[in-house]
Design a protein around this motif. Structure first.
Motif: not given
Length: 451
Positions: A302-308, A327-331
């Protein structure tokens, strides 16, 4: 008008059809007692309106170089119509650039503008002041102790009024009531201006600023969809009122060099903003920061963060997470969990133990191929009893440290660490070298703290 009166006493037939009466006053209570149907507060002119009034009063065209100086002179008048009229009138017939430059330099000196306005503006202000009783005059003069345009807390002013002897009551509550009444009277006389916090930029405004490059609205809520469509934006500091606004922004934004986003429904107080600036941002020292306020949401669902995003603070959250949600937040370099009273576990992808009572989020089945585990900073999470980060006996390759914050010493933090429940039998031993206690003396290895 300085006081109200009955219109019928002077023969004004306001109740007759087609009759409209407009009056001006420096006192709001005069408007109220005169039963005005609409009250219009006069605000300082915008730069554009101030320049238009300056040109109209000057009555002549200006060459390009002199026009630039004249625009600065108009700005120095601070949007005050009388000041603009006085200054523009004094510059009529002046055709030498050095005269205009000298006038601008003089205006930048303290007190010069006041001297130029003295004959036309000052008598009006003196008359307003003279109409005040002695107590109100003393209170008004007390405000002059502060710098120009200073935001003065009411409580602080009232304490000064009491110290100066402007308020005489037998109880503190009565003193404060009288202090608020005096300040209200000074506001009604237009001698003091109440500070109004802007809580949200109205919808439809930002989307018109298509060439906007920098938007710094720390404590002001904006519409995520409108900000996300700004393709020239390079720096953003703002507040989103809820997760949906963040999701809309995340869906539309392409890339941005620097951002600092606060997700909370409530307008952030100045004290809280100062704590964020002094503590959180100094710790993060990153150019891409998100601060999640109180609420119930699921990262990645329900919450989508900026990936960077590079630094993520989650405070006051009532649920629980699986570490693989991040884990998908590679930065991501730092994950700070603060004041999450109900969080009972930070789940990992290893093992399938029974969920402890109170955990709100179900475990995800597996983590992405390239696990990226940020630095962890944990503070004020009393119910947190399990941190699961291991699939085998080795820690995540990207793990740098886990920081536990403490007020006095690390003893309590070490006892808390030793009380955690572990799924993998080697987890505690393997992770302990990565655990530090953040104290006034810096980050201290947990192993050096007494039990």
């Amino acid at each position: 008008m300085w006081r109200h009166f009955e219109l019928a006493d002077v023969g004004i037939p306001v109740k007759r059809d087609g009759v409209h009466l407009v009056l001006t006053t420096r006192y709001r209570d005069v408007c109220e007692k005169m039963l005005c149907q609409a009250k219009i507060g006069v605000r300082p002119l915008s730069n554009e309106a101030a320049w238009a009034l300056f040109v109209e009063t000057l009555g002549s065209d200006l060459p390009p170089r002199r026009k630039l100086i004249a625009e600065d002179i108009a700005k120095e008048c601070k949007g005050l119509p009388l000041a603009i009229v006085v200054m523009a009138g004094s510059m009529r017939g002046e055709f030498e650039d050095h005269v205009w430059e000298a006038t601008l330099e003089n205006l930048k000196r303290p007190g010069v503008l006041e001297q130029c306005m003295k004959e036309s503006v000052f008598p009006i202000l003196v008359h307003s002041y003279n109409r005040l009783d002695k107590n109100k005059q003393l209170c008004f003069l007390t405000c002059a102790l502060y710098p120009e345009d200073w935001l003065i807390p009411r409580r602080e002013l009232i304490e000064l009024f009491i110290d100066e002897g402007a308020i005489h009551e037998d109880r503190r509550r009565k003193m404060y009531n009288e202090g608020h009444r005096l300040l209200d009277e000074l506001e009604k006389a237009c001698l003091l201006e109440a500070w109004t916090r802007i809580k949200r930029i109205p919808d439809g405004v930002i989307c018109k600023l298509k060439k906007l490059q920098y938007l710094e609205a720390d404590n002001i809520a904006v519409k995520g969809e409108e900000v996300g469509k700004l393709r020239k934006l390079e720096l953003l500091r703002c507040r989103f009122e809820n997760v949906n606004e963040l999701n809309e922004y995340t869906l539309l934004v392409i890339t941005i060099e620097s951002y600092s986003l606060v997700i909370t429904a409530r307008s952030v107080t100045r004290a809280y903003r100062a704590r964020i600036d002094d503590d959180y941002f100094n710790f993060f020292n990153r150019d891409k920061v998100i601060i999640m306020g109180e609420g119930e949401y699921k990262i990645g669902e329900t919450c989508h963060l900026l990936r960077d995003v590079k630094a993520l603070l989650i405070r006051g959250y009532g649920g629980g997470w699986n570490i693989s949600s991040f884990m998908g937040l590679e930065e991501l370099e730092v994950l700070w969990i603060k004041g999450c009273d109900e969080v009972s576990a930070l789940g990992g992808s290893g093992g399938q133990p029974g969920e402890p009572e109170g955990q709100l989020e179900e475990r995800t089945s597996s983590s992405p191929p390239e696990d990226h585990c940020p630095n962890l900073k944990i503070h004020e999470c009393p119910k947190l009893k399990r941190i699961e980060m291991l699939d085998d006996a080795s820690p995540p390759l990207s793990l740098k440290k886990i920081v536990l914050t403490v007020e006095v010493d690390g003893n309590r933090e070490k006892r808390w660490w030793e009380s955690l429940e572990w799924v993998h039998p080697e987890a505690k031993t393997t992770l302990e070298p990565y655990v530090f206690v953040d104290s006034v003396d810096g980050n201290i290895p947990l192993q050096e703290c007494r039990s």
